[in-house]
Design an enzyme around this catalytic site. Structure first.
Site, short mmCIF file in Angstrom:
data_model
loop_
_atom_site.label_atom_id
_atom_site.label_comp_id
_atom_site.label_asym_id
_atom_site.label_seq_id
_atom_site.Cartn_x
_atom_site.Cartn_y
_atom_site.Cartn_z
N GLU A 26 0.85 -1.19 0.00
CA GLU A 26 0.00 0.00 0.00
C GLU A 26 0.88 1.24 0.00
O GLU A 26 1.82 1.36 0.77
CB GLU A 26 -0.90 -0.02 1.24
CG GLU A 26 -1.58 1.30 1.56
CD GLU A 26 -2.78 1.62 0.67
OE1 GLU A 26 -2.98 0.90 -0.33
OE2 GLU A 26 -3.49 2.58 0.96
N ASP A 71 1.39 -1.25 6.60
CA ASP A 71 1.86 -0.69 7.86
C ASP A 71 1.21 -1.40 9.04
O ASP A 71 0.12 -1.92 8.93
CB ASP A 71 1.53 0.80 7.94
CG ASP A 71 2.40 1.60 6.98
OD1 ASP A 71 3.48 1.08 6.60
OD2 ASP A 71 2.00 2.71 6.61
N ASP A 93 -0.37 -0.35 11.43
CA ASP A 93 -1.30 0.54 12.13
C ASP A 93 -2.73 0.28 11.64
O ASP A 93 -2.98 -0.66 10.91
CB ASP A 93 -0.90 2.01 11.92
CG ASP A 93 -0.91 2.38 10.44
OD1 ASP A 93 -1.39 1.56 9.61
OD2 ASP A 93 -0.44 3.47 10.10
#
Ligand code: 1YM
Length: 648
Positions: free
Chosen positions: A435, A508, A510
């Site tokens: 991404e 990531d 997160d």
């Protein structure tokens, strides 16, 4: 097992020795190769121990003699399971000189069959029984309430440490088993309340009227849930659909009995859902790979809907609804019980008994037809939905043909942003789906281009929850994924055309990264299911922390390694100042760092994503992206406290 080498003095002893040796060798084998009996010695194997004991209690429910089961997680990985059944028989049998209780816990594969119950089933990993749990436990205590007495027997790693003893009197009947899994065998003894609760809830749904209580007594995390569903699988379907919008109010329930078997089906369609959710069970065992009962269900459902459509003049002439059309938006639970269930397939979760196909087929043919005649409004709504699905599928087919034609004209053009690898043997290659353009750039710079391809994702995220195949094909974010993988989607998916055998999602650590992972996984689950079943999908695990000391940098994968690593870095001269920062994203790392921490096969950690991850992703997706607000609120409130740590 040969008895020829036993040098005993007399025949009786000879026999005793032989059976005794067999017992020891049996349980010894379990300890030597635990994976063969419980699948693994990690989390899933540890929880399997509980299922084995609970399964015996549920067999007692099936025999009509038990309606309450409790599972308690105590400190230090100790588990207690109790039921209010008849109690495992304790009388000593003449031929063997032992009690059934002893046999149940010390002889491999002794189950209900032994007691003539006849409802015990052979199911690969399933039902291997209490002796396996005993063999893999540091200690186990079995207590039986029966005939007004409390009997107790104790074991350690499968060996008897206390023979059958009366330890008290009672006015109840039932069985209580307490055990502590052997820490020499299991990676850790950390039972997960959620995992056990989910399984117990499923069993409570499958055995309507049975109350299962689960209780966590570990300090600081005490919890308790008591589950009893009088409505059985009807309530199961309602539960699965709780965050969706049903097309008709009542769950449709059909059941039938034959000599040795029963079949029940519960189903409900949802208007805002485009996929199917089929759960099937044989003798309470989840048949994830389907089998004869599912085949019978699908065939009959398609036929009944087509017949009704013709009769009600909703289907004209040659028009025909496909099986997929008929199942769009359906939630169905199929549960059959039978003697001698045969489990086949890769994970022994496919029902092989062919008589179950005819049984479930005729159940639907007869009773669903009657239901439709008695509830024409429901029948019409379902048929309308299937007709819409059919038209949409036709549109999707045209879109697909267009793409095929385009590909044929232009040659298989790979997406522009794909940085492909040199190797062409799919077994040797991997693709990183990344991404973000900046992370994509680092990945391209850091990769080993001989076998690693990089596909950066960009564009608008599609909510796959609300899309049919035609939308997916046109989506600018997903289309490159489909083309790069090269195997098609939906019914067209062809595993043999897959261009990479490792499909690695790199995002990531997160919330946003978790979202993209969830999206892709849901997409694979819905449109490229064999990709997940074949074990091709992985999640890269980028490091969560960065330690800096002067010019020295170290990346740390997770919290549990953080303290030790910081200490070590500090400790080199005792007082160095180490700065700890949370890794903000893949873009934070340069190409070299990304290679070393996340992409180099020698040093990286990959997590293979399995069906359970996908089902969970699907559920999270339904809850977070679906229509209803209340479940979303509940979910967010429940998980808000974990939000800092949303790294899957
Ligand atoms: C907490 C675990 O194992 N309950 C349990 C097991 C059995 C019976 C009752 C039972 C079965 C039968 C007759 C029968 C088992 N008995 C055997 C065997 N709970 C738990 N509750 N009477 C009682 O099958 O006919 C195996 S399991 F073999 F000894 F009969």
């Amino acid at each position: 097992m040969s008895t020829e080498n036993t040098n005993s003095i007399n025949d009786v002893n000879d026999e005793y020795d032989a059976s005794h040796i067999q017992v020891l060798e049996g349980l010894e084998a379990v300890r030597k190769r635990p994976g063969m009996y419980i699948g693994s010695t990690s989390t899933s194997g540890l929880h399997h121990l509980v299922y084995e004991i609970v399964d015996n209690a549920i067999d007692e429910t099936l025999a009509g003699a038990c309606d309450e089961i409790t599972v308690t997680i105590e400190k230090e990985g100790i588990i207690t399971v109790t039921d209010n059944g008849r109690g495992i028989p304790i009388d000593v049998q003449e031929q063997t000189g032992t009690s059934a209780l002893e046999v149940v816990f010390t002889v491999l594969h002794a189950g209900g069959k032994f007691g003539g119950g006849g409802y015990k089933v052979a199911g690969g990993l399933h039902g291997v029984g209490a002796s396996v749990v005993n063999a893999l436990s540091e200690w186990l205590v079995a207590r039986v309430h029966r005939n007004g007495q409390i009997y107790e027997m104790r074991f350690s790693r499968g060996d008897i440490t206390q023979e059958l003893t009366v330890v008290g009197t009672t006015d109840k009947s039932g069985t209580e088993v307490t055990f502590k899994p052997d820490k020499d065998i299991f990676d850790d003894l950390n039972f997960n309340y959620e995992i056990l609760r989910t399984r117990m809830r499923e069993q409570a749904f499958l055995n309507g009227g049975l109350r299962i209580t689960i209780c966590d007594r570990r300090g600081g995390q005490e919890a308790q849930d008591s589950m009893c569903y009088e409505g059985g699988i009807i309530e199961f379907v309602g539960y699965i659909n709780r965050s969706k919008t049903p097309l008709h109010d009542n769950v449709i329930y059909l059941h039938d009995e034959r000599e040795d078997s029963t079949a029940q089906v519960a189903l409900q369609y949802c208007g805002d859902v485009y996929n199917e959710f089929l759960l099937s069970f044989a003798n309470n065992i989840n048949t994830g790979e389907g089998g004869m009962h599912e085949t019978g269900f699908k065939a009959a459902l398609t036929r009944v809907l087509n017949d009704y459509g013709k009769k009600a003049n909703m289907l004209k002439g040659e028009d025909k609804l496909s099986g997929e059309d008929c199942r769009e938006g359906i939630t169905a639970v199929i549960s059959v019980r039978l003697m001698d269930a045969q489990f086949e397939g890769q994970t022994k979760s496919k029902l092989g008994n062919s008589e179950m196909r005819a049984f479930v087929d005729s159940l639907l043919s007869e009773k669903l037809t009657i239901y439709f005649e008695e509830n024409p409004a429901v029948a019409r709504a379902i048929l309308d939905k299937a007709l819409t699905a059919s038209r949409a599928r036709e549109a999707a087919r045209k879109a697909r043909d267009n793409i095929r034609r385009k590909n044929a004209l232009e040659g298989m053009s790979l997406p522009g942003k794909l940085a492909d690898c040199n190797e062409t043997d799919p077994a040797l290659t991997e693709i990183y789906i990344v991404e973000g353009d900046s992370a994509g750039g680092s990945a391209k710079g850091g990769r080993d281009s001989r076998f690693q391809a990089i596909l950066p994702l960009w564009g608008k995220m599609l909510n796959v929850e609300k899309a049919r195949a035609d939308k997916v094909y046109g989506n600018e974010k997903l289309a490159p994924v489909i083309t790069a993988l090269g195997a098609g989607i939906g019914e067209d998916f062809d595993e043999s055309k897959l261009r990479y055998h490792k499909v690695i999602i790199m995002a990531d650590a997160d919330v946003d990264g978790s979202h993209i992972r969830t999206l892709l996984l849901t997409f694979f689950f819905r449109f490229m299911r064999p990709l997940i079943d074949g074990g091709y999908v992985y999640a890269a695990q980028p490091p969560l922390f960065k330690l800096t000391r002067g010019k020295k940098v170290r990346w740390i994968l997770n919290e549990s390694e953080l303290d030790a690593a910081a200490e070590e870095m500090r400790g080199e001269d005792g007082k160095g100042k180490v700065e700890i920062s949370r890794n903000k994203g893949l873009g934070e790392m340069d190409a070299h760092e990304l290679w070393e921490t996340t992409m180099n096969p020698m040093t990286r950690v990959l997590k293979r994503l399995e069906l359970t991850d996908a089902i969970e992703a699907d559920e999270i997706f339904t809850v977070l992206m679906g229509e209803k607000v209340e479940p979303r609120k509940e979910y967010i409130e429940k998980y808000a406290k974990y939000a800092v740590n949303l790294d899957m």
